[in-house]
Design an enzyme around this catalytic site. Sequence first.
Site, PDB file in Angstrom:
ATOM      1  N   GLU A  88       6.113  37.950   2.528  1.00 41.76           N
ATOM      2  CA  GLU A  88       5.418  39.082   3.265  1.00 41.76           C
ATOM      3  C   GLU A  88       6.501  40.220   3.931  1.00 41.76           C
ATOM      4  O   GLU A  88       7.568  39.473   4.278  1.00 41.76           O
ATOM      5  CB  GLU A  88       4.752  38.295   4.593  1.00 41.76           C
ATOM      6  CG  GLU A  88       3.421  37.737   3.959  1.00 41.76           C
ATOM      7  CD  GLU A  88       2.428  36.928   4.917  1.00 41.76           C
ATOM      8  OE1 GLU A  88       2.818  37.186   6.133  1.00 41.76           O
ATOM      9  OE2 GLU A  88       1.733  36.201   4.577  1.00 41.76           O
ATOM     10  N   HIS A 144      -2.613  39.546   6.118  1.00 42.12           N
ATOM     11  CA  HIS A 144      -2.520  38.531   7.229  1.00 42.12           C
ATOM     12  C   HIS A 144      -3.256  38.706   8.452  1.00 42.12           C
ATOM     13  O   HIS A 144      -2.503  39.026   9.562  1.00 42.12           O
ATOM     14  CB  HIS A 144      -0.940  38.298   7.633  1.00 42.12           C
ATOM     15  CG  HIS A 144      -0.597  37.012   7.903  1.00 42.12           C
ATOM     16  ND1 HIS A 144       0.690  36.461   7.770  1.00 42.12           N
ATOM     17  CD2 HIS A 144      -1.057  36.329   8.806  1.00 42.12           C
ATOM     18  CE1 HIS A 144       0.831  35.442   8.401  1.00 42.12           C
ATOM     19  NE2 HIS A 144      -0.233  35.257   9.110  1.00 42.12           N
TER      20      HIS A 144
END
Length: 518
Positions: A251, A269
């Site tokens: 990420e 997220h």
Amino acid sequence: MDPRAAEIFRERGIEVHEKPGLSPEEQKAIIGEYDGLAIRSSTKVTADMLEAATNLKVIGRAGIGVDNIDIPAATAKGIVVMNTPFGNSITTAEHAIALMFALARQLPAADASTQAGKWEKSKFMGVELTGKTLGLIGAGNIGSIVAARAQGLKMKVIAFDPFLTPERAIEIGVEKVDLDTLLARADFITLHTPLTDQTRGILGRDALSKVKKGVRIINCARGGLIDEEALKEGLESGHIAGAALDVFATEPAKENALFGTPGFISTPHLGASTTEAQVNVAIQVAEQMSDYLLLGGITNALNSPSLSAEEAPRIKPYMGLSGNLGRLVGQVLGEEIDSIAVEVEGAAAELNITPISGAVLAGLMGSYSDSVNMVNAPVLAKDRGLDVSEVRHAHEGDYHTLVRVTARLKDGNKCNVEGTLVGNANPRLVEMFGVGVEAELTGPMLYIVNEDAPGFIGALGSTLGDADVNIATFALGRRNIGGEALALVAIDSEPSEKLLDALRAIRGVKKVVALRFD
């Protein structure tokens, strides 16, 4: 971090600096100035950064995941690591349920198609959640909330979680199963477990080959729990009907092999991204860190026993007593110790024994190592192979409250020291190695074992006087007349090696050890 966190620190009298967006190098350059570090998921607390954190006492993670913190390195430095596991639990659980609905009814694809001017009603045939089996991988705080929501949707819930007890499974209304059973039976699978060495890749290629045909998989926990390449293959083959990921192995996930795969839904997220959750975790992390820095309270720590802010003032005198007992045992017996037992009696038995035991270990291990506290002492003790046990006695003995530390030596013998609190506040040693000796353990002291014979106290006083060392307090005890006697002498200055040798030369003296209590 929500601004409310900084407000709480300031309201509690703690100076706070808000420094978002720093590079790792910038973080490392300033971290030595701070007692506490409050972070979100983007800050990586590495062992390299912690090397520079010379004053850091606590790290607070506003959120649940702590894989961005090197906890072993923090523990080794005696730094408490806290998180806020409950502040975003409902938000994350609701996101998982939302993604389950989105998968069941193909909502993102249907929305895109409809807004593109198409009317592909027959293309988006969905499935009902009612009557389906939901498989939870992880049935902790968030998992149990998801279970409750799913039960409200009339779903059957099964769970795989090695830490889920049969009693807790009944309480939250789930059926506890092994992983293979869950994979074979679940129509929907949702993950709610931290990323550890044990859980990494828990839905790997082998596990995904065992899932029920047509399963739909949701992950709002941590990236790395699922083999993304194997998941893509399962989606493309049609064996897996759909997958929704809020988290990814890497990420920010600006590129990923799963993007564009039919049946795949993704969000960036967002599990904790609600106004309520952001405020809640900010408030919690600020309150928890303030309680620790100001009062000694420890809440939601990953590497230290819990000690509420309400408990801390009551237990603090016991921790001072216990730390000194551990330090006494360590300085006198040193490398001979094989195991330690911590016992509490009377009023002490009504308290949380874990911090008391931790204080004993901190005192003991402080005899061997520098910069020891309750956080790293258990690790240091384990590294040395020391067994530690705790015993609680509800009865009251000769004292209204008592802490006993028993050291088993490598030769099999046992030696114990005992202490109490005078006025529930002032620590006192009351017994040492089977001999009644009442003493305050403070500053530089001398521990002396000698034969009980006339003239010893005079010779001791003369030797100290000749060395220009003043006696602050003197405590003496003996096993029997003419037998072995123990002396604990508090002195006003550190003894020199020359003085220690002179004391050992006194007639009848068997042992002399210089002690230090802060």
